[in-house]
Design a protein around this motif. Sequence first.
Motif, PDB file in Angstrom:
ATOM      1  N   UNK A 242      89.581  15.335  18.556  1.00  0.00           N
ATOM      2  CA  UNK A 242      90.188  14.681  17.273  1.00  0.00           C
ATOM      3  C   UNK A 242      91.622  14.410  17.560  1.00  0.00           C
ATOM      4  N   UNK A 243      92.269  14.827  18.482  1.00  0.00           N
ATOM      5  CA  UNK A 243      93.814  14.673  18.753  1.00  0.00           C
ATOM      6  C   UNK A 243      94.153  13.021  18.949  1.00  0.00           C
ATOM      7  N   UNK A 244      93.168  12.454  19.411  1.00  0.00           N
ATOM      8  CA  UNK A 244      93.209  10.813  19.708  1.00  0.00           C
ATOM      9  C   UNK A 244      93.644  10.256  18.382  1.00  0.00           C
ATOM     10  N   UNK A 245      93.250  10.695  17.133  1.00  0.00           N
ATOM     11  CA  UNK A 245      93.589   9.836  15.795  1.00  0.00           C
ATOM     12  C   UNK A 245      94.848  10.151  15.521  1.00  0.00           C
ATOM     13  N   UNK A 246      95.625  11.205  16.073  1.00  0.00           N
ATOM     14  CA  UNK A 246      97.180  11.404  15.578  1.00  0.00           C
ATOM     15  C   UNK A 246      98.138  10.368  16.262  1.00  0.00           C
ATOM     16  N   UNK A 247      99.083   9.671  15.211  1.00  0.00           N
ATOM     17  CA  UNK A 247      99.860   8.623  15.668  1.00  0.00           C
ATOM     18  C   UNK A 247     100.584   8.859  16.835  1.00  0.00           C
ATOM     19  N   UNK A 248     101.170  10.128  17.023  1.00  0.00           N
ATOM     20  CA  UNK A 248     101.801  10.329  18.440  1.00  0.00           C
ATOM     21  C   UNK A 248     100.835  10.272  19.646  1.00  0.00           C
ATOM     22  N   UNK A 249      99.591  10.142  19.621  1.00  0.00           N
ATOM     23  CA  UNK A 249      98.723   9.993  20.748  1.00  0.00           C
ATOM     24  C   UNK A 249      98.195   8.707  20.821  1.00  0.00           C
ATOM     25  N   UNK A 250      98.668   7.681  20.245  1.00  0.00           N
ATOM     26  CA  UNK A 250      98.191   6.349  20.218  1.00  0.00           C
ATOM     27  C   UNK A 250      98.026   5.831  21.400  1.00  0.00           C
ATOM     28  N   UNK A 251      98.885   6.096  22.451  1.00  0.00           N
ATOM     29  CA  UNK A 251      98.876   5.234  23.518  1.00  0.00           C
ATOM     30  C   UNK A 251      97.733   5.818  24.517  1.00  0.00           C
ATOM     31  N   UNK A 252      97.691   7.319  24.726  1.00  0.00           N
ATOM     32  CA  UNK A 252      96.532   7.725  25.644  1.00  0.00           C
ATOM     33  C   UNK A 252      95.310   7.497  24.884  1.00  0.00           C
ATOM     34  N   UNK A 253      95.347   7.545  23.519  1.00  0.00           N
ATOM     35  CA  UNK A 253      94.034   7.115  22.772  1.00  0.00           C
ATOM     36  C   UNK A 253      93.296   5.798  23.152  1.00  0.00           C
ATOM     37  N   UNK A 254      94.272   4.772  23.093  1.00  0.00           N
ATOM     38  CA  UNK A 254      93.985   3.358  23.495  1.00  0.00           C
ATOM     39  C   UNK A 254      93.426   3.401  24.886  1.00  0.00           C
ATOM     40  N   UNK A 255      93.989   4.055  25.675  1.00  0.00           N
ATOM     41  CA  UNK A 255      93.509   3.925  27.184  1.00  0.00           C
ATOM     42  C   UNK A 255      92.327   4.905  27.207  1.00  0.00           C
ATOM     43  N   UNK A 256      92.154   5.735  26.602  1.00  0.00           N
ATOM     44  CA  UNK A 256      90.745   6.428  26.534  1.00  0.00           C
ATOM     45  C   UNK A 256      89.747   5.471  25.853  1.00  0.00           C
ATOM     46  N   UNK A 257      90.078   4.767  24.824  1.00  0.00           N
ATOM     47  CA  UNK A 257      89.014   3.804  24.169  1.00  0.00           C
ATOM     48  C   UNK A 257      88.903   2.624  25.341  1.00  0.00           C
ATOM     49  N   UNK A 258      89.738   2.049  26.078  1.00  0.00           N
ATOM     50  CA  UNK A 258      89.622   1.289  27.085  1.00  0.00           C
ATOM     51  C   UNK A 258      88.664   1.290  28.349  1.00  0.00           C
ATOM     52  N   UNK A 259      88.792   2.704  28.373  1.00  0.00           N
ATOM     53  CA  UNK A 259      87.844   3.047  29.698  1.00  0.00           C
ATOM     54  C   UNK A 259      86.442   3.174  28.963  1.00  0.00           C
ATOM     55  N   UNK A 260      86.308   3.510  27.810  1.00  0.00           N
ATOM     56  CA  UNK A 260      84.903   3.732  27.365  1.00  0.00           C
ATOM     57  C   UNK A 260      84.445   2.153  27.128  1.00  0.00           C
ATOM     58  N   UNK A 307      90.983   1.192  15.917  1.00  0.00           N
ATOM     59  CA  UNK A 307      89.551   2.175  16.004  1.00  0.00           C
ATOM     60  C   UNK A 307      89.934   3.646  15.522  1.00  0.00           C
ATOM     61  N   UNK A 308      91.221   3.943  15.865  1.00  0.00           N
ATOM     62  CA  UNK A 308      91.508   5.357  15.386  1.00  0.00           C
ATOM     63  C   UNK A 308      91.987   5.640  13.956  1.00  0.00           C
ATOM     64  N   UNK A 309      91.930   4.475  13.195  1.00  0.00           N
ATOM     65  CA  UNK A 309      92.488   4.456  11.985  1.00  0.00           C
ATOM     66  C   UNK A 309      91.314   4.039  10.782  1.00  0.00           C
TER      67      UNK A 309
END
Length: 402
Positions: A242-260, A307-309
């Motif tokens: 759930x933390x991937x949706x936090x604005x401060x985590x957008x860089x690692x969130x997108x990296x996770x998205x790209x891996x999937x 994707x996280x918004x």
Amino acid sequence: MEFLRSLGHPEEIYNLLRFKMGCRAALSQQERDSMSDSLRTCYKYLKETSRSFAAIIQAQEGELRDAMCIFYLVLRALDTVEDDMTMSLKTKIPILHNFHTYLYQADWRFTDSKDKHRQVLEDFPTISREFRKLPAVCQEVIAGTCQKMGVGMATFLEKRVESLLDFDEYCHYVAGLVGIGLSRLCAAELEDIPVGGDTRLSNSMGLFQQKTNIIRDYLEDQLEGREFWPREVWSKYSKKLSDLAKPENIVPAVQCLNELVTNALQHIPDVLLYLSRLRNQSVFNLAAVPQVMAVATLAACYNNHQVFKGVVKIRRGQMVTLMMDATNIQAVRAIMYQYVNEINQKIPASDPSAGRTQNIVSTIQKLCLSDGPLVSRHGFSLIYLPCAVLLAVLSWQYLSSL
């Protein structure tokens, strides 16, 4: 609104109009008149739950069309049970385990669902009545698929998707089995379909589509209390999914998205091989359309923080154009090439998965070019485009109100 979204894509305007006018004649009046009341109701539910697949299924031949309609509605009902987060596990798990038996119980229905598709549960007797009219071989495929899916769904209600192997297993239960079942239905009804026994390729077809849906639906699943992204991947980028949706985590969130997304792209070679073996036109359309929509969706999601918004969706005009273009393997190769090329152009040099993404993109592009230069996708002449656009402008509001 969909017309406005496609203003920068004139071929989509043309195809939106063609689809709007043509989809109404998918079933002739004579065909409708020959149907039982319950079968007409089933086609009504099909259209209400999936407009795009309704058009493709209705284009199938003879008994195969009815079998696919019922197959879709049965699995939609099963999926509605799994998706309904207002149901307790105590209620839900026994239903999932026993759902295949309800196909043979004339009066079984479920009236306590709050899901948006609850009508297929509330009026399940209509669907099961038409199921029991199908040929025995079709009943066997549908009931067998339903049984395996129900057990798998129940398993993952109490089991988290931890590893990538779990990810593949879950997607097998909810989508790979659908691919296998559809292949068996086609093989049973159409002797020239040589794919019924190749479960590995059929499974990959389902996995590619389901992984795309899971990637796209991150936020919706979070809001509903569901988690399907594998911990093996997201734990490298965040302490909680759930933390991937936090604005401060957008860089690692997108990296996770790209891996999937990269993981999902690994299925495209199997998809291309499967489709290359199909010989029946209507079956090819049924199989190809979800796959080209999936690759277009992945291209839209890749490296996209939206994707996280919210839910990232392809335009309806884009969807209709893909439906109309994906009628042969050469066109599908061109579509796949286009969208993986879009992904390739968006790969950040600093992305942890960049090398793997580039490798699978390169592999797919080589496969798409293996039989020579790519064909042109769009089947209309630009000479007539101004007329088509004008006609669309004048007709859209009228057609939308029908």
